[in-house]
Design an enzyme around this catalytic site. Structure first.
Site, PDB file in Angstrom:
ATOM      1  N   ARG A 110       0.778  -1.009   0.020  1.00 17.56           N
ATOM      2  CA  ARG A 110       0.122   0.049   0.023  1.00 17.56           C
ATOM      3  C   ARG A 110       0.831   1.354  -0.097  1.00 17.56           C
ATOM      4  O   ARG A 110       1.576   1.321   1.148  1.00 17.56           O
ATOM      5  CB  ARG A 110      -0.709   0.192   1.184  1.00 17.56           C
ATOM      6  N   HIS A 137      -7.360   0.629  -6.282  1.00 18.68           N
ATOM      7  CA  HIS A 137      -7.565  -0.416  -5.209  1.00 18.68           C
ATOM      8  C   HIS A 137      -8.049  -1.754  -5.812  1.00 18.68           C
ATOM      9  O   HIS A 137      -9.267  -1.827  -5.565  1.00 18.68           O
ATOM     10  CB  HIS A 137      -8.335   0.330  -4.282  1.00 18.68           C
ATOM     11  N   GLN A 140     -10.073  -4.159  -3.568  1.00 17.30           N
ATOM     12  CA  GLN A 140     -11.170  -3.669  -3.155  1.00 17.30           C
ATOM     13  C   GLN A 140     -12.265  -3.992  -4.253  1.00 17.30           C
ATOM     14  O   GLN A 140     -13.455  -4.379  -3.938  1.00 17.30           O
ATOM     15  CB  GLN A 140     -11.252  -2.138  -2.988  1.00 17.30           C
ATOM     16  N   ASP A 232     -17.634   6.513  -1.521  1.00 12.66           N
ATOM     17  CA  ASP A 232     -16.234   6.664  -0.742  1.00 12.66           C
ATOM     18  C   ASP A 232     -15.992   7.762  -0.102  1.00 12.66           C
ATOM     19  O   ASP A 232     -16.740   8.791  -0.355  1.00 12.66           O
ATOM     20  CB  ASP A 232     -15.061   6.269  -1.827  1.00 12.66           C
ATOM     21  N   CYS A 271     -16.432   1.291   0.618  1.00  7.06           N
ATOM     22  CA  CYS A 271     -15.338   0.535   0.843  1.00  7.06           C
ATOM     23  C   CYS A 271     -14.809   0.648   2.143  1.00  7.06           C
ATOM     24  O   CYS A 271     -13.994  -0.352   2.670  1.00  7.06           O
ATOM     25  CB  CYS A 271     -14.277   0.867  -0.119  1.00  7.06           C
ATOM     26  N   ARG A 299     -13.425  -9.008   1.638  1.00  7.05           N
ATOM     27  CA  ARG A 299     -12.047  -8.644   1.274  1.00  7.05           C
ATOM     28  C   ARG A 299     -11.310  -9.954   1.745  1.00  7.05           C
ATOM     29  O   ARG A 299     -10.384 -10.351   0.975  1.00  7.05           O
ATOM     30  CB  ARG A 299     -11.447  -7.539   2.223  1.00  7.05           C
TER      31      ARG A 299
HETATM   32  N1  NVA Z   1     -10.198   6.384  -1.418  1.00  6.62           N
HETATM   33  C1  NVA Z   1      -9.789   5.972  -0.106  1.00  6.62           C
HETATM   34  C2  NVA Z   1     -10.061   4.645  -0.193  1.00  6.62           C
HETATM   35  C3  NVA Z   1      -9.750   4.085   1.238  1.00  6.62           C
HETATM   36  C4  NVA Z   1      -9.895   2.575   1.411  1.00  6.62           C
HETATM   37  C5  NVA Z   1      -8.308   6.467   0.056  1.00  6.62           C
HETATM   38  O1  NVA Z   1      -7.524   6.577  -0.719  1.00  6.62           O
HETATM   39  O2  NVA Z   1      -8.291   6.938   1.218  1.00  6.62           O
HETATM   40  N1   CP Z   2     -11.078  -0.555   2.439  1.00  7.11           N
HETATM   41  C1   CP Z   2     -10.091  -0.550   2.951  1.00  7.11           C
HETATM   42  O1   CP Z   2      -8.906  -0.780   1.935  1.00  7.11           O
HETATM   43  O2   CP Z   2      -9.804  -0.350   4.067  1.00  7.11           O
HETATM   44  P1   CP Z   2      -8.493   0.075   4.792  1.00  7.11           P
HETATM   45  O3   CP Z   2      -8.039   1.179   4.613  1.00  7.11           O
HETATM   46  O4   CP Z   2      -8.875  -0.149   6.347  1.00  7.11           O
HETATM   47  O5   CP Z   2      -7.609  -1.126   4.513  1.00  7.11           O
END
Ligand code: NVA
Ligand code: CP
Length: 313
Positions: A110, A137, A140, A232, A271, A299
């Site tokens: 990540r 993502h 997801q 989101d 998500c 997930r």
């Molecule tokens: N769009 C959000 C998704 C989190 C799972 C982010 O990038 O923070």
């Molecule tokens: N939806 C998701 O990826 O959650 P986290 O940021 O908690 O991993």
């Protein structure tokens, strides 16, 4: 079941998977989910002695715990690494990749920039899985579309309306939804649209599969007749300095009871993490049409399927 092999592959973009491969992952996820829910264990854990390195430059609840618990349930092990340990300037991304490929069987990362995951994938001889970048993502999207597949079966032509930021989550849903010939709609405020190159790629995939991408300014237009309405956060990780201006820009794009009145049958998706009272109201999130926590649970099952397909055997 579809017979396709993902052995040794990377998952950097949702566009990396064909419809047949996604179908095979759905089938594997269903099997693993049924066995796990019945027994809370797998009779023959397929990933014994396998290790996953997990690199996190940003916080996580779901991604971290589902990958780590998933590896444990499959008989393997996961190592949680934070930015301070790797990808933080001690050594190049390429050198991190060239070390980890000698220690472990796969990497999940990540990161902020998408290019970091691309570089890890280019340099490491082992599978690299995108656990979220600012561009995509894909894990997801895999879990989300598996959740819809459980509800609706064949997803061809199914209208999914995304209301809010044309961000990483939207990008991966658009790419994977297009591959599966879905109708992926987006309503976003001006200035918060998706990446044009991602949209161009999603359009190619939609044209080839018979799917459709639809854009609207008005959330009601996007939601009308949708099978599911997805939202989101208005402010994604790393954009915290813009939170106030985003709250203003997105005010009209809240998923609430009024908006959902336009689509009385639609399921509600997110998500997570959610910002209750911003992009979604609590009554909707906790209401009978919400499948948000099913998405979260899936997930675990979808990523276990991915890990088995990439690593088993
Ligand atoms: N769009 C959000 C998704 C989190 C799972 C982010 O990038 O923070
Ligand atoms: N939806 C998701 O990826 O959650 P986290 O940021 O908690 O991993």
């Amino acid at each position: 079941m579809n017979t396709v092999s993902l052995r040794g592959r990377d998952l950097v973009s949702a566009a990396d998977l064909s419809a047949g491969e996604i179908g095979a992952l759905f089938a594997r996820a269903s099997e693993l989910k049924a066995e796990y829910l019945a027994e809370r264990r797998h009779a023959s854990p397929p990933l014994e002695r396998r290790t996953l390195a997990m690199l996190f430059q940003k916080p996580s609840l779901r991604t971290r715990v589902t990958f780590e618990a998933g590896m444990t349930q499959l008989g393997g092990h996961a190592i949680y690494l934070t930015e301070g340990v790797v990808l933080g300037g001690r050594e190049t991304v390429g050198d991190v990749a060239r070390n980890l490929e000698r220690f472990v069987d796969a990497i999940m990362a990540r990161t902020g920039p998408h290019e970091v995951v691309l570089e890890l994938a280019a340099r490491a001889a082992i599978p690299v899985i995108n656990g979220l970048t600012i561009r995509e993502h894909p894990c997801q999207a895999l879990a989300d579309l598996f959740t819809l597949h459980e509800r609706f079966g064949d997803l061809r032509g199914l209208p999914l309306a995304f209301v809010g930021d044309g961000n990483n989550v939207y990008h991966s849903l658009a790419l994977m939804g297009a591959t599966l010939a879905m109708e992926v709609r987006l309503a976003h405020p001006a200035g918060y649209g998706p990446n044009e190159r991602v949209v161009a790629r999603a359009r190619e995939l939609a044209d080839a599969a018979g799917g459709r991408l639809v854009f609207a300014d008005d959330p009601r237009e996007a939601v009308d007749g949708a099978a599911a309405v997805y939202t989101d956060a208005w402010t994604s990780m790393g954009q915290e300095a813009e939170a106030e201006e985003r709250r203003d820009a997105f005010a009209r794009y809240q998923v609430n009871r009024d908006l959902l009145a336009v689509a009385p049958e639609a399921l509600v998706m997110h998500c997570l993490p959610a910002h209750r009272g911003e992009e979604i109201t609590s009554d909707v999130m906790d209401g009978p049409r919400s499948i948000i926590f099913e998405q979260s649970e899936n997930r675990l099952h979808a990523q276990k399927a991915l890990l088995v397909e990439l690593l088993a055997g």
